[in-house]
Design a protein around this motif. Sequence first.
Motif, PDB file in Angstrom:
ATOM      1  N   GLY A  85       0.818  -1.199   0.000  1.00 55.58           N
ATOM      2  CA  GLY A  85       0.000   0.000   0.000  1.00 55.58           C
ATOM      3  C   GLY A  85       0.852   1.248   0.000  1.00 55.58           C
ATOM      4  N   GLY A  86       0.180   2.383   0.030  1.00 54.06           N
ATOM      5  CA  GLY A  86       0.875   3.653  -0.028  1.00 54.06           C
ATOM      6  C   GLY A  86       0.772   4.433   1.262  1.00 54.06           C
ATOM      7  N   LEU A  87       1.706   5.336   1.450  1.00 49.67           N
ATOM      8  CA  LEU A  87       1.709   6.223   2.595  1.00 49.67           C
ATOM      9  C   LEU A  87       1.283   7.601   2.130  1.00 49.67           C
ATOM     10  N   GLU A  88       0.193   8.099   2.721  1.00 52.91           N
ATOM     11  CA  GLU A  88      -0.276   9.434   2.398  1.00 52.91           C
ATOM     12  C   GLU A  88      -0.679  10.123   3.685  1.00 52.91           C
ATOM     13  N   ARG A  89      -0.085  11.291   3.926  1.00 47.73           N
ATOM     14  CA  ARG A  89      -0.334  12.053   5.147  1.00 47.73           C
ATOM     15  C   ARG A  89      -0.109  11.214   6.398  1.00 47.73           C
ATOM     16  N   GLY A  90       0.895  10.383   6.344  1.00 44.22           N
ATOM     17  CA  GLY A  90       1.265   9.577   7.494  1.00 44.22           C
ATOM     18  C   GLY A  90       0.422   8.335   7.725  1.00 44.22           C
ATOM     19  N   THR A  91      -0.501   8.053   6.836  1.00 45.88           N
ATOM     20  CA  THR A  91      -1.392   6.904   6.992  1.00 45.88           C
ATOM     21  C   THR A  91      -1.128   5.876   5.897  1.00 45.88           C
ATOM     22  N   PHE A  92      -0.971   4.624   6.316  1.00 48.13           N
ATOM     23  CA  PHE A  92      -0.777   3.531   5.363  1.00 48.13           C
ATOM     24  C   PHE A  92      -2.142   3.116   4.831  1.00 48.13           C
ATOM     25  N   THR A  93      -2.285   3.098   3.504  1.00 47.66           N
ATOM     26  CA  THR A  93      -3.533   2.686   2.869  1.00 47.66           C
ATOM     27  C   THR A  93      -3.281   1.409   2.082  1.00 47.66           C
ATOM     28  N   PRO A  94      -3.859   0.280   2.514  1.00 48.49           N
ATOM     29  CA  PRO A  94      -3.674  -0.982   1.784  1.00 48.49           C
ATOM     30  C   PRO A  94      -4.241  -0.872   0.371  1.00 48.49           C
ATOM     31  N   GLU A  95      -3.488  -1.378  -0.595  1.00 50.23           N
ATOM     32  CA  GLU A  95      -3.939  -1.326  -1.980  1.00 50.23           C
ATOM     33  C   GLU A  95      -4.084  -2.711  -2.606  1.00 50.23           C
ATOM     34  N   ARG A  96      -3.211  -3.626  -2.204  1.00 52.73           N
ATOM     35  CA  ARG A  96      -3.234  -4.949  -2.829  1.00 52.73           C
ATOM     36  C   ARG A  96      -2.766  -6.005  -1.838  1.00 52.73           C
ATOM     37  N   HIS A  97      -3.464  -7.143  -1.842  1.00 52.48           N
ATOM     38  CA  HIS A  97      -3.122  -8.251  -0.936  1.00 52.48           C
ATOM     39  C   HIS A  97      -2.519  -9.411  -1.723  1.00 52.48           C
ATOM     40  N   PHE A  98      -1.638 -10.158  -1.051  1.00 56.77           N
ATOM     41  CA  PHE A  98      -0.946 -11.273  -1.686  1.00 56.77           C
ATOM     42  C   PHE A  98      -0.960 -12.482  -0.761  1.00 56.77           C
ATOM     43  N   ALA A  99      -1.052 -13.643  -1.362  1.00 54.40           N
ATOM     44  CA  ALA A  99      -1.062 -14.890  -0.592  1.00 54.40           C
ATOM     45  C   ALA A  99       0.351 -15.275  -0.151  1.00 54.40           C
ATOM     46  N   THR A 100       1.364 -14.898  -0.951  1.00 56.36           N
ATOM     47  CA  THR A 100       2.727 -15.309  -0.619  1.00 56.36           C
ATOM     48  C   THR A 100       3.680 -14.118  -0.567  1.00 56.36           C
ATOM     49  N   GLU A 101       4.754 -14.309   0.164  1.00 54.53           N
ATOM     50  CA  GLU A 101       5.805 -13.302   0.259  1.00 54.53           C
ATOM     51  C   GLU A 101       6.430 -13.063  -1.116  1.00 54.53           C
ATOM     52  N   ASP A 102       6.627 -14.126  -1.878  1.00 54.00           N
ATOM     53  CA  ASP A 102       7.230 -13.997  -3.201  1.00 54.00           C
ATOM     54  C   ASP A 102       6.387 -13.107  -4.116  1.00 54.00           C
ATOM     55  N   GLU A 103       5.076 -13.334  -4.147  1.00 55.04           N
ATOM     56  CA  GLU A 103       4.197 -12.509  -4.996  1.00 55.04           C
ATOM     57  C   GLU A 103       4.267 -11.038  -4.575  1.00 55.04           C
ATOM     58  N   ALA A 104       4.241 -10.805  -3.274  1.00 59.36           N
ATOM     59  CA  ALA A 104       4.292  -9.441  -2.765  1.00 59.36           C
ATOM     60  C   ALA A 104       5.614  -8.767  -3.126  1.00 59.36           C
ATOM     61  N   CYS A 105       6.701  -9.481  -2.977  1.00 59.21           N
ATOM     62  CA  CYS A 105       8.026  -8.929  -3.288  1.00 59.21           C
ATOM     63  C   CYS A 105       8.171  -8.651  -4.779  1.00 59.21           C
ATOM     64  N   GLN A 106       7.670  -9.551  -5.619  1.00 60.11           N
ATOM     65  CA  GLN A 106       7.725  -9.322  -7.068  1.00 60.11           C
ATOM     66  C   GLN A 106       6.945  -8.062  -7.434  1.00 60.11           C
ATOM     67  N   PHE A 107       5.760  -7.893  -6.843  1.00 57.61           N
ATOM     68  CA  PHE A 107       4.943  -6.708  -7.083  1.00 57.61           C
ATOM     69  C   PHE A 107       5.704  -5.441  -6.697  1.00 57.61           C
ATOM     70  N   MET A 108       6.292  -5.449  -5.502  1.00 59.12           N
ATOM     71  CA  MET A 108       7.041  -4.286  -5.035  1.00 59.12           C
ATOM     72  C   MET A 108       8.213  -3.967  -5.958  1.00 59.12           C
ATOM     73  N   TYR A 109       8.953  -4.996  -6.330  1.00 57.43           N
ATOM     74  CA  TYR A 109      10.115  -4.765  -7.191  1.00 57.43           C
ATOM     75  C   TYR A 109       9.698  -4.151  -8.525  1.00 57.43           C
ATOM     76  N   GLU A 110       8.686  -4.723  -9.143  1.00 65.29           N
ATOM     77  CA  GLU A 110       8.224  -4.212 -10.437  1.00 65.29           C
ATOM     78  C   GLU A 110       7.725  -2.778 -10.323  1.00 65.29           C
TER      79      GLU A 110
END
Length: 118
Positions: free
Chosen positions: A49-74
């Motif tokens: 998710g993103g940080l806006e005005r000091g608040t974390f806003t979830p944007e996308r959920h992932f079942a695995t650490e690998d999927e989440a890390c690939q998303f972040m890297y891209e």
Amino acid sequence: MNTEQLVAALRSAGVDEGAYRIDGQPSAKPMGEGALGLKRESGGRWVAGGLERGTFTPERHFATEDEACQFMYENLTTPQKTVQLSPAEYQASLDFTAKRIAEIERMLAERKRDKPTP
């Protein structure tokens, strides 16, 4: 890919450490506005998710650490596309903005005028 590998890959790619925050990983810089964050949720799921005005806003959920890390890297290493406005579009944007500013100024002046004096 795990979060340790992600941080190493982002550093290797030259991504500013203020542009992201990875849960459980140290960072040399504070997370800036508009930064992308990755957090581990209960149950082993991951959320980006993103940080806006000091608040974390979830944007996308992932079942695995690998999927989440690939998303972040891209997302952090792929150049963002910019849109080039035509001269007519640019002028229309300026005209619209000027019109909205005039409307807001008029509304504020009316509020000030209609506000009772103590």
